[in-house]
Design an enzyme around this catalytic site. Structure first.
Site, PDB file in Angstrom:
ATOM      1  CG  ASP A  16      51.480  48.300  37.689  1.00  0.00           C
ATOM      2  OD1 ASP A  16      51.789  49.285  38.382  1.00  0.00           O
ATOM      3  OD2 ASP A  16      50.410  47.679  37.838  1.00  0.00           O
ATOM      4  CG  HIS A 207      45.789  45.230  37.091  1.00  0.00           C
ATOM      5  ND1 HIS A 207      46.723  45.441  36.104  1.00  0.00           N
ATOM      6  CD2 HIS A 207      46.329  45.768  38.217  1.00  0.00           C
ATOM      7  CE1 HIS A 207      47.775  46.087  36.612  1.00  0.00           C
ATOM      8  NE2 HIS A 207      47.553  46.295  37.893  1.00  0.00           N
ATOM      9  CB  CYS A 240      49.673  51.846  43.868  1.00  0.00           C
ATOM     10  SG  CYS A 240      48.825  53.342  43.358  1.00  0.00           S
TER      11      CYS A 240
END
Length: 299
Positions: A16, A207, A240
């Site tokens: 990530d 998260h 993201c």
């Protein structure tokens, strides 16, 4: 509610944290990062993502990473596998745990994986079935649990519905993601309350992204309720691709410092972890987003 005595950190930095980096990062650098994290005491490391290189070019070397890492005793090395093709490739690389990724927001699901929430869950059914046959555990992610870049507020009931569907399908753990980092502590508690009515607390993980500087406060709030698994990223790496302005995950160093201060055991060596954060940010030319990491480096 009392705090948990021990918290398991799931380190998502290698996956990530790095997946949105625009410049290609060498496989050797990724492997060294994973090795350093293991040496610092992290027992669960998300190492790669088996997605199409067309969508996430940074993860194109997933096979080389998964087969090249030196496995440490007692450390789980997991990979993201959004579909059957990704899972088959991961199984060929000897993966022992994989993750699938759903969303609590219809708009985000459509923008992110080009299908509705219900359709995304249907797509995961064969992945879970095949993983079960291969005796590989599956972790489920739910994104946008405390807000969506397109829809704004997300109803806790919707988060609970998606989390329950993943749990019922066979995911051993459900990670609740504040993808855009807009959550606040009371919201986090209310969301968790709704989800915990459908999925046992022991099966839930937090998260949280730190876009608005609330991640540690939100973690404190859910730790109080009994959450004992936290996803974090060394040096606060990541963002993201589908959520503009969303900064990185909460920094692993900051989480460990908080947990140490609460007397909660993690099994992690904070100095080694902070040194790893300094090393990787220098290696990829990124600022270190861990306040604890920066403070320790300045000593």
């Amino acid at each position: 509610m009392a705090f948990p005595k021990r918290v398991r950190l799931v380190e998502v930095g290698p996956r990530d944290g790095l997946q949105n980096e625009p410049e290609a990062i060498g496989t050797e650098t990724k492997l060294e990062l994973i090795d350093r994290l293991g040496a610092a005491g992290l027992a669960h490391i998300e190492a790669a993502s088996f997605v199409s290189p067309k969508w996430v070019p940074q993860m194109a070397d997933h096979r080389e990473v998964m087969t090249g890492l030196e496995r440490r005793e007692g450390v789980v090395y997991s990979a993201l596998t959004p579909n059957l093709k990704g899972l088959e490739a991961a199984l060929e690389c000897g993966v022992e745990e994989v993750a699938v990724f759903g969303a609590a927001s219809e708009s985000f699901s459509r923008k992110n994986i080009n299908c509705s929430v219900a359709e995304s869950l249907e797509r995961f059914a064969p992945v879970l079935e095949r993983a079960r046959e291969a005796n590989v555990r599956v972790r489920g992610y739910v994104s946008c649990v405390l807000g969506c870049p397109y829809e704004g507020e997300i109803a806790p009931a919707k988060v609970a519905e998606v989390a329950k569907a993943l749990h019922d399908m066979g995911c051993y753990e459900i990670s609740l993601g504040d993808t855009i980092g807009t959550g606040t502590p009371l919201k986090a508690k209310r969301m968790l309350e709704a989800v915990a009515r459908e999925v046992p607390m022991a099966r839930l993980a937090a998260h949280f992204h730190d876009t608005y500087g609330q991640a540690l406060a939100n973690l404190y709030a859910v730790l109080e309720e009994g959450v004992a698994v936290v996803d974090s990223s060394v040096a606060g790496l990541g963002g993201c691709p589908y959520a503009k302005g969303a900064s990185g995950n909460v920094a692993s160093e900051d989480v460990v410092y908080l947990l140490d201060g609460l007397g909660i055991d993690t099994g992690i060596d904070l100095d080694k972890l902070a040194a790893t954060g300094s090393w990787i940010t220098q290696a990829i030319g990124r600022p270190n987003r861990s306040k604890v990491g920066v403070a320790l480096a300045a000593k």
